[in-house]
Design a protein around this motif. Sequence first.
Motif, short mmCIF file in Angstrom:
data_model
loop_
_atom_site.label_atom_id
_atom_site.label_comp_id
_atom_site.label_asym_id
_atom_site.label_seq_id
_atom_site.Cartn_x
_atom_site.Cartn_y
_atom_site.Cartn_z
N MET A 104 -2.35 5.22 1.11
CA MET A 104 -1.80 5.57 2.39
C MET A 104 -2.57 5.59 3.66
O MET A 104 -2.33 5.40 4.64
CB MET A 104 -0.99 7.10 2.09
CG MET A 104 0.15 7.03 1.39
SD MET A 104 1.55 6.09 2.13
CE MET A 104 3.04 6.53 0.99
N ALA A 105 -3.92 6.37 3.18
CA ALA A 105 -4.80 6.15 4.37
C ALA A 105 -5.10 4.84 4.49
O ALA A 105 -5.23 4.36 5.81
CB ALA A 105 -5.89 6.91 3.75
N ALA A 106 -5.24 3.81 3.43
CA ALA A 106 -5.61 2.57 3.91
C ALA A 106 -4.49 1.69 4.58
O ALA A 106 -4.64 1.12 5.67
CB ALA A 106 -5.69 1.60 2.30
N ALA A 107 -3.09 2.21 4.21
CA ALA A 107 -1.78 1.78 5.15
C ALA A 107 -2.23 2.04 6.38
O ALA A 107 -1.84 1.10 7.41
CB ALA A 107 -0.68 2.17 4.61
N MET A 108 -2.38 3.26 6.66
CA MET A 108 -2.33 3.75 8.10
C MET A 108 -3.46 3.01 8.87
O MET A 108 -3.35 2.60 10.08
CB MET A 108 -2.60 5.25 8.19
CG MET A 108 -1.55 6.24 7.74
SD MET A 108 -0.06 5.89 8.71
CE MET A 108 1.24 5.13 7.51
N VAL A 109 -4.80 2.86 8.22
CA VAL A 109 -5.68 2.19 8.95
C VAL A 109 -5.31 0.69 9.42
O VAL A 109 -5.55 0.31 10.40
CB VAL A 109 -7.08 2.45 8.28
CG1 VAL A 109 -8.25 1.79 9.14
CG2 VAL A 109 -7.51 3.84 8.13
N LEU A 110 -4.90 0.13 8.23
CA LEU A 110 -4.45 -1.23 8.35
C LEU A 110 -3.44 -1.40 9.43
O LEU A 110 -3.80 -2.55 10.14
CB LEU A 110 -3.97 -1.68 6.89
CG LEU A 110 -3.59 -3.27 6.88
CD1 LEU A 110 -4.58 -3.86 7.57
CD2 LEU A 110 -3.04 -3.66 5.59
N LEU A 128 0.82 -1.26 -0.06
CA LEU A 128 -0.04 -0.08 0.09
C LEU A 128 0.86 1.21 -0.02
O LEU A 128 0.66 2.29 -0.80
CB LEU A 128 -0.96 0.08 1.23
CG LEU A 128 -2.07 -0.82 1.15
CD1 LEU A 128 -2.79 -1.18 2.50
CD2 LEU A 128 -3.27 -0.72 -0.09
N VAL A 129 1.89 1.23 0.62
CA VAL A 129 2.89 2.45 0.87
C VAL A 129 3.30 2.63 -0.53
O VAL A 129 3.73 3.66 -0.98
CB VAL A 129 3.75 2.34 2.14
CG1 VAL A 129 4.86 3.43 1.78
CG2 VAL A 129 3.19 2.40 3.39
N GLY A 130 3.78 1.41 -1.21
CA GLY A 130 4.32 1.46 -2.24
C GLY A 130 3.47 2.08 -3.58
O GLY A 130 3.83 2.78 -4.43
#
Lengths: 763, 115
Positions: free
Chosen positions: A316-322, A307-309
């Motif tokens: 990025m939002a998804a990565a943070m929540v995940l 996701l960060v990639g």
Amino acid sequence: MISGFALAVAAPWLSRIAGKHGGNLLAMLPAVLFAYFLGLVQPVTGAGPISEITRWVPTLGVDLSFRVDGLSLIFCLLITGVGTAVIAYTGAYLASHEQLGRLQAYLLAFMASMLGLVLSDNLLALFVFWELTAFTSYLLIGFKHHEDKSRGSALQAMLVNGLGGLCLLAGVILLSNIGGNTSIVALIGQADAIRAHPHYLAALLLVLMGAFTKSAQFPFHFWLPGAMAAPSPVSAYLHSATMVKAGVYLLARLSPVLGMTPEWVGIIAPIGALTMLIGAVMAFFLTDLKQILAYTTVSMLGALVMLVGINTQESMAAAMVLLIVHSLYKGTLFLVTGSVEHGAGTREIGELGGLRRAMPLTAAIASIAALSMAGVPPMLGFISKELWYESSLQLALGGIPLVAASVVANGLGFALAGVVAYGVFFGKPAHPDPHPHDPNFAMSAGPLLLAGLGLVAGLFPGLLIEPLTGAALTAMAFDASHYHLALWHGINPAFALSLLTFALGAALYTGRERVVANLGRLAGMGRYGPKRLYELSIQKSLAYARFQTNLLQSGYLRSYVMVVVLTSVVMVGLSVTWDKVQSIVVPALDVRLHEVLLAVVILGAALMMARIGASLAAVAALGVVGYGVALMFYLFSAPDLAMTQLSVETLSVILFVLVLRSLPEAKSLSSRSTRIRDALVAATAGGLMTLFLLIVLSEPFQSRLSGYFNENSAPLANGRNVVNVILVDYRAFDTMGEITVLAVAAIGVYALLKMRKGEGGSR
Amino acid sequence: METILAIVIGGLYGTGLYLMMRRSMVKLVLGLALLAHAANLLIFVGGRLVRGVPPLVANGAIAPPDGSADPLPQALVLTAIVIGFGVQAFLLVLLKRGYTLMRTDDLDDMRTTET
């Protein structure tokens, strides 16, 4: 942070005094810190980052500059929040363990380093904390240091992380050279220049090495399951909730500097996706609860990296929540595993079942966490999965494999969540321990809290998660003003994918035994993975070290002498060029007959010694050499040396005779060829010394000190013999050292002579 | 004259090293003694040779006469001679002790720490 290190030092002591409440007492610190960081949420989300700078090593540009923004705040809250649960849990989990204090000290030290890592704005300081986390992780994995396996795993984690750490250091240095600054904030300002720089790719790859090793990405993923040799709470804390996310943190932190390029997306996203798939598939075939969790952690880390990639605002939002979700549920599940092992005596899923009756509270906790893991509404896990799918769907054609991989990995994750929670706590009762039981309050409170947070956050995403992730997006240079989180997004492609995932997961769960039975043989392929490579390289380097030791450390003094002599001959020989030899001009003092005769005598006596070796005749020859040298000193204006040499020579000849008297006549021990070889080497070395001296003598002579000594000896030191004045006055300390050496030698001689056979040293 | 001395020094180095490469411990000590002589002479000659003018200050004078020998290499060599003697004495006694315990002078037989 400092309080963390301080308390870590005091922890063993506190833990002993406070007895069984030590864990709860120590957990106060992270709890207080958690509250402190929670208090910072409002100012940071409202007014922006807070920073504080202390100069540390100004000459190297290393400052302890701490900066709290949304991204670091998420991590700080996770670190202290999970830390509180874990430390309280540890106190009860290992209540009777005698080294509990040590474990808690390590945990606190780790927490402090991890906080330092996420708060540092200075890249070099960040690196220092990065290494500190690796170091404390080493101590924690190797906590059961009497077990071979623990030590091996700890070493493996240390080596893999150390490799990444070194790469990261190189990357950090490269970055700061390009940007001319070590502050991340300042580097973000120069992002365009950095991305256009020819060294950009090298810096990116080096930083990625660091992030990938830390976050257990393929092909470095193997250290993380190995690290499960640590006690369960440690696994919960370091190896799922916090430390392994440091790599993700680093990527997220540096994404405004290095990201938004084809290289970034093209390298990171596929590797993340690959890791995600490998982790999920491997986990599917395992039967040890903790190993399953370890591999699903690898899988989710892969997802985070992916996701960060992808590097869009949504991803990025998804990565943070995940990231938050995963820490909450995975930390909980690891702690639950500890409780299950504690209560039921095993971690094998085949031997566990129907624990719901005996461990109702644990079962409830595990169920909540597993629902979040499976991504079922209304858990936070559902929200993160929706975001994740949305962001991958937004990608163009290249996104399709990523979406497919995500669905498969999540399907497997769903099935495994079923295995971990439903299989263990519901279903048929089957367990070796006849009386499984719920753990006490301290062990349940932490996991309950974490699991509950996952539920509450899912129901009310706007409460804490939305402002936090929003601030994190701002920290990663995105415009988060229209950012909004909700549990229900309506019926859209992402929701369809979610349904597909559930179906796939349910099918995989029911068919798991059949799949495992049919494909189980393939799982053996794991042996040929990167772990094998690691083991091979360790073995080979050990073998090489042994070979080298045997070669160089033969234990024969004469081969050491030979090596030293040959090395010097080669090194000195290389510097002697033909030009220098040709330019030898000796300032010839005229030759006088008696001196030449003396030289011949000295040389003759030395050669005779070499021929006859160890006997009284050789000692006599040595005496001749010594007296000859003394005479030489006398002839060339050094009366002091001559006197000293004469007396010393007399004494040593007497000593030699005394000692040799008690030794047998020497035999010739070496073969003829060896002697010829040695003679050749020695002759070369001797010849080279002659040459060397002649070259030295051809250079003009400069003596800067002697002039001073000559002028001042009489007026200042009141001595007329300049040599003596130098010894006892200008270089008096040297002379004192010399006297000390002599005294020590004398004591040694005395002791050795006094010792009788069979006394002291003899065994 | 320097050339001749340089040859002597080379000879001393050569014979000293040769003896040090032998298996007998007595020869090792003898070789070390020769090596010490060689090194002392090397420093001494490296400080240039002067005949008959030692660095002494005459009565009434404040400095040694012009063209006197350099005092510094002499001081260094003097220290070296004395230290060398200390080491040599210690080695010799160690050798004697070793022989009493192990009944051998062969270094190859002394490779193990146990006797």
